[in-house]
Design a protein around this motif. Structure first.
Motif, PDB file in Angstrom:
ATOM      1  N   LEU A   1      29.662 -36.457  44.614  1.00  0.00           N
ATOM      2  CA  LEU A   1      30.399 -36.098  45.824  1.00  0.00           C
ATOM      3  C   LEU A   1      29.441 -35.748  46.967  1.00  0.00           C
ATOM      4  CD1 LEU A   1      33.310 -34.000  44.292  1.00  0.00           C
ATOM      5  CD2 LEU A   1      33.500 -36.239  45.395  1.00  0.00           C
ATOM      6  N   ALA A   2      28.282 -35.195  46.626  1.00  0.00           N
ATOM      7  CA  ALA A   2      27.282 -34.892  47.660  1.00  0.00           C
ATOM      8  C   ALA A   2      26.783 -36.177  48.324  1.00  0.00           C
ATOM      9  CB  ALA A   2      26.112 -34.118  47.051  1.00  0.00           C
ATOM     10  N   THR A   3      26.605 -37.254  47.546  1.00  0.00           N
ATOM     11  CA  THR A   3      26.181 -38.524  48.145  1.00  0.00           C
ATOM     12  C   THR A   3      27.295 -39.099  49.018  1.00  0.00           C
ATOM     13  OG1 THR A   3      26.950 -39.973  46.331  1.00  0.00           O
ATOM     14  CG2 THR A   3      24.741 -39.006  46.124  1.00  0.00           C
TER      15      THR A   3
ATOM     16  N   VAL B   1      34.798 -30.388  46.076  1.00  0.00           N
ATOM     17  CA  VAL B   1      34.562 -30.893  47.433  1.00  0.00           C
ATOM     18  C   VAL B   1      34.352 -29.726  48.405  1.00  0.00           C
ATOM     19  CG1 VAL B   1      35.586 -32.156  49.371  1.00  0.00           C
ATOM     20  CG2 VAL B   1      35.785 -33.060  47.045  1.00  0.00           C
ATOM     21  N   ARG B   2      35.095 -28.642  48.226  1.00  0.00           N
ATOM     22  CA  ARG B   2      34.872 -27.458  49.068  1.00  0.00           C
ATOM     23  C   ARG B   2      33.438 -26.954  48.929  1.00  0.00           C
ATOM     24  NH1 ARG B   2      40.513 -24.917  47.044  1.00  0.00           N
ATOM     25  NH2 ARG B   2      41.868 -25.605  48.762  1.00  0.00           N
ATOM     26  N   GLY B   3      32.957 -26.923  47.679  1.00  0.00           N
ATOM     27  CA  GLY B   3      31.601 -26.452  47.458  1.00  0.00           C
ATOM     28  C   GLY B   3      30.557 -27.368  48.055  1.00  0.00           C
ATOM     29  N   VAL B   4      30.788 -28.675  47.988  1.00  0.00           N
ATOM     30  CA  VAL B   4      29.824 -29.657  48.497  1.00  0.00           C
ATOM     31  C   VAL B   4      29.801 -29.689  50.018  1.00  0.00           C
ATOM     32  CG1 VAL B   4      29.407 -32.145  48.695  1.00  0.00           C
ATOM     33  CG2 VAL B   4      29.808 -31.125  46.456  1.00  0.00           C
TER      34      VAL B   4
ATOM     35  N   TRP C   1      26.346 -45.343  29.516  1.00  0.00           N
ATOM     36  CA  TRP C   1      26.743 -43.939  29.540  1.00  0.00           C
ATOM     37  C   TRP C   1      26.507 -43.426  30.949  1.00  0.00           C
ATOM     38  CZ3 TRP C   1      29.629 -42.048  25.859  1.00  0.00           C
ATOM     39  CH2 TRP C   1      29.941 -40.684  25.890  1.00  0.00           C
ATOM     40  N   PRO C   2      27.440 -42.650  31.525  1.00  0.00           N
ATOM     41  CA  PRO C   2      27.285 -42.211  32.915  1.00  0.00           C
ATOM     42  C   PRO C   2      26.135 -41.229  33.092  1.00  0.00           C
ATOM     43  CG  PRO C   2      29.135 -41.100  31.874  1.00  0.00           C
ATOM     44  CD  PRO C   2      28.665 -42.132  30.900  1.00  0.00           C
ATOM     45  N   THR C   3      25.582 -41.213  34.307  1.00  0.00           N
ATOM     46  CA  THR C   3      24.445 -40.339  34.598  1.00  0.00           C
ATOM     47  C   THR C   3      24.683 -39.442  35.811  1.00  0.00           C
ATOM     48  OG1 THR C   3      23.383 -42.005  35.998  1.00  0.00           O
ATOM     49  CG2 THR C   3      22.827 -42.033  33.653  1.00  0.00           C
ATOM     50  N   VAL C   4      25.689 -39.740  36.637  1.00  0.00           N
ATOM     51  CA  VAL C   4      25.897 -39.008  37.886  1.00  0.00           C
ATOM     52  C   VAL C   4      26.994 -37.971  37.699  1.00  0.00           C
ATOM     53  CG1 VAL C   4      26.429 -39.203  40.349  1.00  0.00           C
ATOM     54  CG2 VAL C   4      25.223 -41.072  39.180  1.00  0.00           C
ATOM     55  N   SER C   5      26.673 -36.700  37.926  1.00  0.00           N
ATOM     56  CA  SER C   5      27.670 -35.638  37.813  1.00  0.00           C
ATOM     57  C   SER C   5      28.623 -35.695  39.003  1.00  0.00           C
ATOM     58  CB  SER C   5      26.995 -34.268  37.770  1.00  0.00           C
ATOM     59  OG  SER C   5      26.450 -33.941  39.053  1.00  0.00           O
ATOM     60  N   LEU C   6      29.786 -35.069  38.854  1.00  0.00           N
ATOM     61  CA  LEU C   6      30.770 -35.079  39.925  1.00  0.00           C
ATOM     62  C   LEU C   6      30.217 -34.423  41.185  1.00  0.00           C
ATOM     63  CD1 LEU C   6      33.639 -35.728  40.886  1.00  0.00           C
ATOM     64  CD2 LEU C   6      34.354 -33.490  39.999  1.00  0.00           C
TER      65      LEU C   6
END
Length: 308
Positions: A293-295, A247-250, A284-289
Motif C-alpha cells: 500500500l505504501a508503493t 491505509v490510514r497508517g500508510v 509464494w508472495p513476498t510483498v506485505s500489505l
C-alpha cells in the motif's frame, strides 16, 4: 532470460500488462504488445500491435513464427458488464483465447500463460479456495474464464502446449490510477481528505496481492513448464476494516467511514490456499500489505496528488 524470439503480451498496455512487459524487458526478452491502446514509446525492444484481438489480422500480426510464448492478459474483466453483455463477454474472452491457442498450435509455440480468476469457483462462503474445487461460476465473466481454462487443458493434452492458468485475487499497486476498485478509491479519498463507504459492517475478508507478486508469478509460470492452474494471491485475507486502517497508517489520512447496505451477492470472504502454487510453479508472495500500500500511495501522490 535468454529467448530465441519474442514474448507476446496481450493487454500489455494495461495495469498488469505494463508491469509484465517491463519484467520481461529487464531480463532481456523482446516483447510484442498487442492492445487497443499503444504501449508507451521509448523501448526499442518492445513492438506494439494496436487493435482488437477479435480481428484476425491483429492476432496474426502479433503472433508469428518468431513468437516463443504468449502471456494472455487481455479480457473483458468487469463482472457487472459481463452480466449486461454476455455475448460480447464470450467473444472477447473465450473466442479470442481459442484463436490465440490455435495460433500457438499452428506456430508450435510452447508456452501459454493466461490470466484467470477465482471467480470460476463461485461463492464458497468462508471456505478456503483451492485449485481443486469444482468450477461453479455465477456470472458470465467467471464462466468465460472457466471455459478458457478448459480450452487450455484441451490444447495441452492434445497438442503438447504448456498452458498455465493463473487465478489472480485482487491485484493492486502502482499503475492503477485509472481503476475504480476499493484500493484506488481509498487512495483518492486520502488525497482529497474525504471519507469512504464500507459495505455492511466491514468484516468481509479479501485477499489483496501486489502487482509485483503477480508479475513474479507470471515469470515463474512462463519458465516452469507446468500445465494446469495456480492461485496467485497474498495468502492472507484481511477484513475491509483492517484494510482501511492500514491505509490510514500508510497515508496519515483520517478516512472517516460510512457504513452502507451491502449489495446482493457480496461475498463474505475470499480465502485462498497457495500451497499448490508453491509446489507447481514455485510461487509464494513476498510483498506485505503495508509495504504494498505504501508503493501505491507513493504512486498516487506522484500521479494524482497535483489535482488536490
Amino acid at each position: 532470460m535468454a529467448l530465441q524470439g519474442s514474448v507476446v503480451v496481450t493487454g500489455g498496455s494495461g495495469f498488469i500488462g505494463r508491469a509484465v512487459v517491463r519484467a520481461f524487458r529487464e531480463r532481456g526478452a523482446p516483447v510484442t504488445v498487442v492492445d487497443r491502446i499503444p504501449y508507451p514509446a521509448g523501448d526499442d525492444g518492445v513492438t506494439c500491435v494496436v487493435g482488437e484481438l477479435g480481428d484476425a489480422k491483429v492476432r496474426e500480426a502479433a503472433v508469428t513464427a518468431e513468437t516463443v510464448g504468449i502471456v494472455h492478459l487481455a479480457a473483458l474483466t468487469s463482472v457487472l458488464k459481463s452480466v449486461e453483455v454476455p455475448l460480447q463477454t464470450y467473444s472477447d474472452n473465450v473466442a479470442v483465447t481459442q484463436e490465440l491457442l490455435e495460433l500457438a498450435r499452428r506456430h508450435e509455440i510452447g508456452r501459454f500463460v493466461f490470466a484467470s480468476t477465482n471467480a470460476v469457483i463461485g461463492d464458497v462462503k468462508t471456505e478456503t479456495i483451492t485449485v481443486d474445487l469444482p468450477s461453479r461460476p455465477l456470472t458470465p465473466y467467471g464462466a468465460t474464464k472457466a471455459a478458457c481454462e478448459m480450452l487450455m487443458s484441451g490444447y495441452s493434452g492434445a497438442y503438447g502446449l504448456t498452458t498455465c492458468a493463473l487465478r489472480f485475487t485482487n491485484v493492486y499497486g502502482p499503475g492503477m490510477s485509472h481503476k475504480d476498485s476499493f484500493v484506488p478509491r481509498l487512495m483518492r479519498a486520502a488525497l482529497a481528505g474525504t471519507g469512504v463507504r464500507i459495505y455492511g459492517d466491514g468484516s468481509q475478508r479479501r485477499d489483496l496481492v501486489h502487482v509485483d507478486d503477480v508479475v513474479r508469478a507470471v515469470l515463474l509460470a512462463f519458465g516452469s513448464g507446468y500445465s494446469g492452474r495456480a492461485i496467485v494471491g497474498a495468502g492472507r485475507s484481511v477484513s475491509v476494516l483492517e484494510l482501511v486502517e492500514t491505509v490510514r497508517g500508510v497515508t496519515g489520512a483520517e478516512l472517516p467511514a460510512e457504513h452502507v447496505e451491502a449489495p446482493a451477492g457480496e461475498m463474505p470472504a475470499v480465502v485462498v490456499d497457495l500451497s499448490a502454487s508453491a509446489a507447481t510453479i514455485g510461487y509464494w508472495p513476498t510483498v506485505s500489505l503495508a509495504d504494498g500500500l505504501a508503493t501505491a500511495w507513493k504512486y498516487f501522490l506522484e500521479v494524482e496528488g497535483f489535482a488536490w
